[in-house]
Design a protein around this motif. Sequence first.
Motif, PDB file in Angstrom:
ATOM      1  N   CYS A   1      73.076  -3.806  24.171  1.00  0.00           N
ATOM      2  CA  CYS A   1      72.120  -2.679  24.977  1.00  0.00           C
ATOM      3  C   CYS A   1      70.723  -3.511  24.155  1.00  0.00           C
ATOM      4  CB  CYS A   1      72.041  -1.014  24.727  1.00  0.00           C
ATOM      5  SG  CYS A   1      73.795  -0.596  25.258  1.00  0.00           S
TER       6      CYS A   1
ATOM      7  N   THR B   1      78.367  -2.979  21.262  1.00  0.00           N
ATOM      8  CA  THR B   1      78.229  -1.303  22.217  1.00  0.00           C
ATOM      9  C   THR B   1      76.123  -1.815  22.158  1.00  0.00           C
ATOM     10  OG1 THR B   1      79.690  -0.412  22.226  1.00  0.00           O
ATOM     11  CG2 THR B   1      77.809   0.134  23.517  1.00  0.00           C
TER      12      THR B   1
ATOM     13  N   ASN C   1      72.746  -2.301  35.578  1.00  0.00           N
ATOM     14  CA  ASN C   1      72.380  -3.061  34.661  1.00  0.00           C
ATOM     15  C   ASN C   1      71.883  -4.625  34.792  1.00  0.00           C
ATOM     16  OD1 ASN C   1      72.714  -0.529  32.830  1.00  0.00           O
ATOM     17  ND2 ASN C   1      74.931  -1.003  32.824  1.00  0.00           N
TER      18      ASN C   1
ATOM     19  N   THR D   1      79.813  -2.960  35.578  1.00  0.00           N
ATOM     20  CA  THR D   1      78.512  -2.117  35.673  1.00  0.00           C
ATOM     21  C   THR D   1      77.507  -2.950  36.863  1.00  0.00           C
ATOM     22  OG1 THR D   1      76.843  -2.642  34.206  1.00  0.00           O
ATOM     23  CG2 THR D   1      79.084  -0.577  34.259  1.00  0.00           C
TER      24      THR D   1
ATOM     25  N   LEU E   1      79.962  -4.069  30.731  1.00  0.00           N
ATOM     26  CA  LEU E   1      79.045  -4.192  31.247  1.00  0.00           C
ATOM     27  C   LEU E   1      79.038  -5.124  32.389  1.00  0.00           C
ATOM     28  CD1 LEU E   1      76.361  -3.321  27.745  1.00  0.00           C
ATOM     29  CD2 LEU E   1      76.577  -2.168  29.641  1.00  0.00           C
TER      30      LEU E   1
ATOM     31  N   LEU F   1      74.334 -11.554  30.016  1.00  0.00           N
ATOM     32  CA  LEU F   1      75.630 -10.858  29.984  1.00  0.00           C
ATOM     33  C   LEU F   1      76.672 -11.936  29.843  1.00  0.00           C
ATOM     34  CD1 LEU F   1      75.841  -7.374  31.074  1.00  0.00           C
ATOM     35  CD2 LEU F   1      76.451  -7.923  28.586  1.00  0.00           C
TER      36      LEU F   1
ATOM     37  N   HIS G   1      74.688   3.560  22.449  1.00  0.00           N
ATOM     38  CA  HIS G   1      73.242   3.238  22.814  1.00  0.00           C
ATOM     39  C   HIS G   1      71.400   3.604  22.237  1.00  0.00           C
ATOM     40  CE1 HIS G   1      72.358   5.742  25.127  1.00  0.00           C
ATOM     41  NE2 HIS G   1      74.004   5.315  25.596  1.00  0.00           N
TER      42      HIS G   1
END
Length: 218
Positions: free
Chosen positions: A158, A154, A201, A195, A192, A208, A127
């Motif tokens: 980000c 990844t 996030n 999370t 993600l 997402l 990231h």
Amino acid sequence: MSAPEDKAAGKLWDGALDAQHAFGDLDGYRPALLGVHDAFDDTTTYRAELSARVDEPVLSGDPVLQRDLQLPDSWWQDLTGALEKVSAVATERVAVRQQYMDRAIPEFPGIPAPAVTCWTSAHADLHWANVTAPLKVLDWEGWGRAPEGFDGATLYACTLLQPDTAARVRAAFPVLGSPAGLAAEATVCAQLLQTVARGDNLVLEAQLRNWAEELRHR
């Protein structure tokens, strides 16, 4: 680092040392690990690691990119070249487990876990707070085997708040959007979104969910 004596082992504990043995300084793109010192106190183990100094600041203070970046083509070439060298190294270390994919991908992106066509070694935490310009890639404790394209996926995740830079990530990692990259993209999206479900996030939630919708139609 510190840990109870019986827990001072495993992937994260030995990650930097394993990375030094596997990659060295990665042609100058990874800070070399110069020394490791372990100490013991009653039931606790301590580890100190000394790495080569990195003078360049990281490109973001947050893993999620908050501003557009204009990086030269040479930076992207350095990054993809370094990661190609990483991917070619054989390891028994595991960054992503099939069992996690089988459980989390149906739960979060909402698709069956795609078959992994190729497992490769990955940095596994790529990231914007772990890279500098000129390029150094930092924080190697979690590296290991992951689906092909995992590092690119990844970094892309980000970058979702910055469409221009996100498009540049996809251009640098053509595996993204391909059948070979679907497993990596679905895994990162699942991680993600998980999370987000825990309250982290949240700034990425809409992007997402759009990504998950795109994956459902691939």
